[in-house]
Write a protein that holds these residues in place. Structure first.
Motif, PDB file in Angstrom:
ATOM      1  N   VAL A   6      -7.123  -6.374  -4.784  1.00 13.45           N
ATOM      2  CA  VAL A   6      -7.108  -7.419  -3.763  1.00 13.45           C
ATOM      3  C   VAL A   6      -7.003  -6.810  -2.369  1.00 13.45           C
ATOM      4  O   VAL A   6      -7.713  -7.208  -1.441  1.00 13.45           O
ATOM      5  N   ILE A   7      -6.134  -5.825  -2.239  1.00 10.57           N
ATOM      6  CA  ILE A   7      -5.935  -5.214  -0.920  1.00 10.57           C
ATOM      7  C   ILE A   7      -7.234  -4.618  -0.395  1.00 10.57           C
ATOM      8  O   ILE A   7      -7.606  -4.812   0.763  1.00 10.57           O
ATOM      9  N   ARG A  23       0.812  -1.211   0.000  1.00 10.63           N
ATOM     10  CA  ARG A  23       0.000   0.000   0.000  1.00 10.63           C
ATOM     11  C   ARG A  23       0.853   1.272   0.000  1.00 10.63           C
ATOM     12  O   ARG A  23       0.438   2.298  -0.546  1.00 10.63           O
ATOM     13  N   THR A  24       2.037   1.191   0.638  1.00  9.34           N
ATOM     14  CA  THR A  24       2.860   2.403   0.762  1.00  9.34           C
ATOM     15  C   THR A  24       3.490   2.804  -0.570  1.00  9.34           C
ATOM     16  O   THR A  24       3.733   3.972  -0.811  1.00  9.34           O
ATOM     17  N   TRP A  25       3.768   1.824  -1.430  1.00  8.29           N
ATOM     18  CA  TRP A  25       4.452   2.197  -2.678  1.00  8.29           C
ATOM     19  C   TRP A  25       3.611   2.003  -3.938  1.00  8.29           C
ATOM     20  O   TRP A  25       3.930   2.509  -5.004  1.00  8.29           O
ATOM     21  N   LEU A  69     -16.799   2.002   2.088  1.00  7.67           N
ATOM     22  CA  LEU A  69     -15.420   1.521   2.239  1.00  7.67           C
ATOM     23  C   LEU A  69     -14.783   1.306   0.866  1.00  7.67           C
ATOM     24  O   LEU A  69     -13.605   1.580   0.645  1.00  7.67           O
ATOM     25  N   TRP A  70     -15.589   0.788  -0.031  1.00  8.12           N
ATOM     26  CA  TRP A  70     -15.121   0.505  -1.395  1.00  8.12           C
ATOM     27  C   TRP A  70     -14.719   1.799  -2.104  1.00  8.12           C
ATOM     28  O   TRP A  70     -13.611   1.915  -2.648  1.00  8.12           O
ATOM     29  N   ASP A  71     -15.656   2.761  -2.090  1.00  2.00           N
ATOM     30  CA  ASP A  71     -15.419   4.026  -2.800  1.00  2.00           C
ATOM     31  C   ASP A  71     -14.145   4.701  -2.289  1.00  2.00           C
ATOM     32  O   ASP A  71     -13.308   5.156  -3.072  1.00  2.00           O
ATOM     33  N   GLU A  72     -14.031   4.714  -0.967  1.00  2.00           N
ATOM     34  CA  GLU A  72     -12.886   5.365  -0.332  1.00  2.00           C
ATOM     35  C   GLU A  72     -11.569   4.740  -0.802  1.00  2.00           C
ATOM     36  O   GLU A  72     -10.630   5.428  -1.201  1.00  2.00           O
ATOM     37  N   ARG A  73     -11.510   3.409  -0.780  1.00  2.00           N
ATOM     38  CA  ARG A  73     -10.267   2.724  -1.138  1.00  2.00           C
ATOM     39  C   ARG A  73      -9.966   2.792  -2.630  1.00  2.00           C
ATOM     40  O   ARG A  73      -8.802   2.854  -3.032  1.00  2.00           O
TER      41      ARG A  73
END
Lengths: 497, 497
Positions: free
Chosen positions: B358-359, B178-180, B381-385
């Motif tokens: 996937v994450i 997630r960080t990169w 949650l979906w929209d945000e991610r």
């Protein structure tokens, strides 16, 4: 409504056997149609496992007890017919001691496996000892089943395929055919020798042949929502009533074999597709017998397929598939389809000479089972009868003689008569249809095949195993097996008599 | 040699399950590939019957007793590994009360069935109550399995697909990605924006596509003596190790989907074809886990499929299939295959953006199972991610958002991580191959793929379930899961770093 707990439990048991049999049947089809060679060993293990499981379920002593109790319950006529068929199923599986079944399985496996190489090598001497062991087992099976059923040994074997049929009837019928068949064959050949027949000019591309076969299946009203056509080395009708899997095979220099073979399998297939739907899963919903099944395939392939009016329906389909040529006229197609020529091979035989192949096998296998002949005697008996019935010299040609069929290596004594009994029943059905619909020939020529299919559906397909074969024939046609219709059919079609 | 009667009996029981499972597996394949619609009801009854039979066999109390006794027998290491896998199998089937299993089966059937129509209609409101029931069952299953296995509830579900994997590892690994990842995606897109990519000109006739797929399977050394390629709506790898049935689908305006999909399934297929043959039938011979399976399909589709040298092997096959055009140069094909573009749909995602899909699913489903989120919260949650990870606005688009996958309607919580863990393992295998064979990239470009396949066969395929996943990875590559290889792979391939 009386409660029928034993009968109800039996229907659940048989439904379960049917459900598991579905997977077995589809795997058999897949094996013939799709399976790559490397899958063979694992598939064999899976099929053996399933066969053992089904055998355990069908020999469960609880089943015998339930069959006994259900007999005392208050069943209606249809339930009673279903119970009768359940009992037949039970007797078929439980009639022989386990050790004999295993010995038979070993003997036929060995004989059939070796036969696949011995046949092309014309190796009768190598084949003989294996066949003797198969015959020895078959005789013992026949003896035991004979005592159990109270019928002659050969009849006990035949009963597995053609319930209720007895060899005195078969002998009488075949004996009668024997008196006129050789003469009829001679007359037909003489008559056809003056006909001009054009040979179709190939090649006949396989995709076009496949399309033609599917078109002809549509013409025969095969339900493609509940079945399909594929390719296998040995054509067959498989699958389940709800999902019928027909196969054919193609070679691009010839198209009539796949076309007529497909019509044949479509007859089997439509019978299965139209068995009593509400009863599917129960023994009563099964096809009645091998001869009745064959009467359907031959109704399609021979009665309709060789009908001069039907050739007028085929001709445009053939032309559409391969383009037009003089050989594709309706008349010429009909002449090609009805051409009579005595030959060595049963499965290649025409409608007229076919019974000769069956009669000789019946006479020989009955003598074998009843101990009047030994396996060593087969070639001499074969040669003698081929000369007598078809005027063909078969001496020394074992591979196209007594080694040509899988039936004996596989231990299927008592099966052969069904082919010709089926041809006779088919002629009997068409005689009945003609009585009910005197214009049937004109309607066939017009493409109105519903008149035939409706009759078959109403009288044969939808009955399943509701009646015994004799009752079925009587209800359908007013009489039990009457071979006079077959003789009349051949005379009319081939001699214009 | 000590006698091991309980263990021996268990091997026979599991062989039997394997044999019966063969018929189940082939019938599933047939259902997707061949079955006409009318066969559906009878097939469903047959499959239900078989599932019930297998369930009875797998929950037989005698099995538990034998597993107990076998533990005390003198087994060698391999037998002990087999026993470990037998126990896993037993625990998986026996870990939940019958009533809960049935409730789950009802809930997922209803939810999945309705979802097939609700998804195209974007009907989140209709979908929600069904999903809530599925989730409620999944939470209870997770709770019970959690107590039994002594792991967190989500981990207990994931363990069914990825034995031994724990969410602390997944969270750490995915958290690091997630960080990169968003930055990497941006950089790749910027870099690719300067590349010229030619679009292939269609149509691409289906027979040519099929031939291309089969050619590419041969390139990948798929064994056609023990498997085949067919067509189904949803591509999959099915059948059995001895007879692998791959499927793909074709549309004539586009060929890369079927080609890359076929490479993917071929990776699954070769894993199955090369599982330890001597042990087939035993749990130890099964593929290790879903992530390891996916590491094989992605080794084929992504590691090899997107390799610039591999494009030089594909190019002549593509040209042979469709004729030559500028878009079919090796370089252009490689650019097409490695094109990165954030999108809504997971299954259409490229190698770089796939982990984002996937994450986000992992984070949401873990929160759902652990009670930190409810089904109602999913869209937010979906929209945000999606915004965070891929910069895409998904508000209101449920059908291409949280309703796009079958996994949740089918109750398969804990499955999603396997996809990206598989991608990471694949990168780890290729790093190990590169260490063992520093010239591997040149050899791939020369068409010498044996160097890759031999390594996979020796280290992964032939091991089956001999080792736990961690042991397998350690033996194969000298370390357990290490996502650094995946990052390095993406940087090298997509940024030339």
């Amino acid at each position: 409504m009386m409660s029928t707990p034993a009968y109800d439990a039996l229907t659940r048991d048989f439904q379960r056997l049917y459900n598991l049999g579905h997977l077995q049947s589809m795997a058999s089809w897949d094996q013939a149609v799709n399976m790559p060679p490397g899958g063979n060993e694992a598939r064999a293990a899976a099929m053996t496992e399933m066969a053992a499981l089904l055998h355990r379920l069908r020999t469960d002593p609880a089943l015998a007890a339930a069959l006994e109790r259900a007999g005392g319950e208050s069943l209606d006529d249809t339930q009673r017919a279903n119970l009768r068929e359940m009992r037949r199923d039970w007797a078929e599986v439980n009639g022989l001691p386990e050790a004999l079944v295993e010995r038979g399985s070993m003997a036929t496996s060995r004989c059939e496996h070796a036969w696949r190489k011995q046949r092309p090598a014309n190796d009768w001497a190598g084949f003989l000892p294996n066949l003797k062991e198969v015959l020895s087992v078959a005789r013992e099976e026949a003896q035991r089943l004979s005592e159990r059923l109270g019928v002659a040994p050969y009849d006990a074997l035949m009963d597995r395929f053609e319930p209720g049929m007895r060899s005195d009837v078969v002998s009488r019928v075949f004996g009668e055919v024997r008196t006129w068949l050789p003469g009829l064959i001679r007359d037909v050949i003489a008559r056809q020798s003056t006909e001009e027949v054009l040979a179709p000019q190939g090649p006949f591309p396989v995709p076009a042949q496949r399309a033609l076969c599917e078109q002809s299946m549509r013409l025969m009203q095969f339900n493609f929502e509940a079945g399909r056509l594929d390719v296998s080395t040995h054509p067959f009708s498989g699958g389940m009533p709800e999902d019928v899997r027909l196969t054919t095979r193609f070679s691009d220099h010839e198209f009539l074999t796949s076309l007529m073979g497909t019509l044949h399998e479509t007859g089997h297939g439509r019978y299965e597709q139209n068995l009593p739907r509400h009863w599917l899963g129960q023994p009563m919903a099964r096809a009645r017998s091998m001869a009745i099944h064959e009467s359907q395939s031959l109704s399609f392939e021979m009665q309709l397929g060789g009908h001069p009016g039907f050739a007028g329906l085929l001709a445009p389909l053939v032309q559409q598939a391969f383009g037009d040529q003089p050989a594709f006229s309706a008349q010429n197609l009909n002449r090609l389809i009805t051409r009579v020529k005595p030959g060595l091979i049963r499965v290649d035989a025409d409608e007229v000479t076919y019974p000769a192949h069956v009669i000789l096998r019946y006479e020989i296998e009955r003598a074998l089972i009843e101990g009047q002949a030994e396996a060593e005697d087969i070639p001499a008996l074969w040669d003698e009868r081929m000369q007598e019935l078809l005027g063909i010299d078969t001496r020394g040609n074992f591979k196209d003689g007594p080694m040509q069929d899988v039936h004996w290596p596989a231990g299927l004594f008592g099966y052969f008569p069904c082919y010709s009994l089926g041809a006779m029943y088919a002629a009997q059905w068409f005689a009945a249809i003609r009585r009910a619909h005197p214009d049937v020939d004109a309607r066939i020529a017009q493409g109105d095949l519903g008149v035939v299919f409706d009759w078959l559906s109403q009288h044969i397909w939808s009955a399943g195993s509701r009646w015994t074969t004799d009752e079925l024939a009587l209800r359908a046609s007013g009489e039990t097996l009457n071979p006079a219709h077959f003789k009349a059919h051949l005379q009319t079609r081939y001699l214009g008599a």
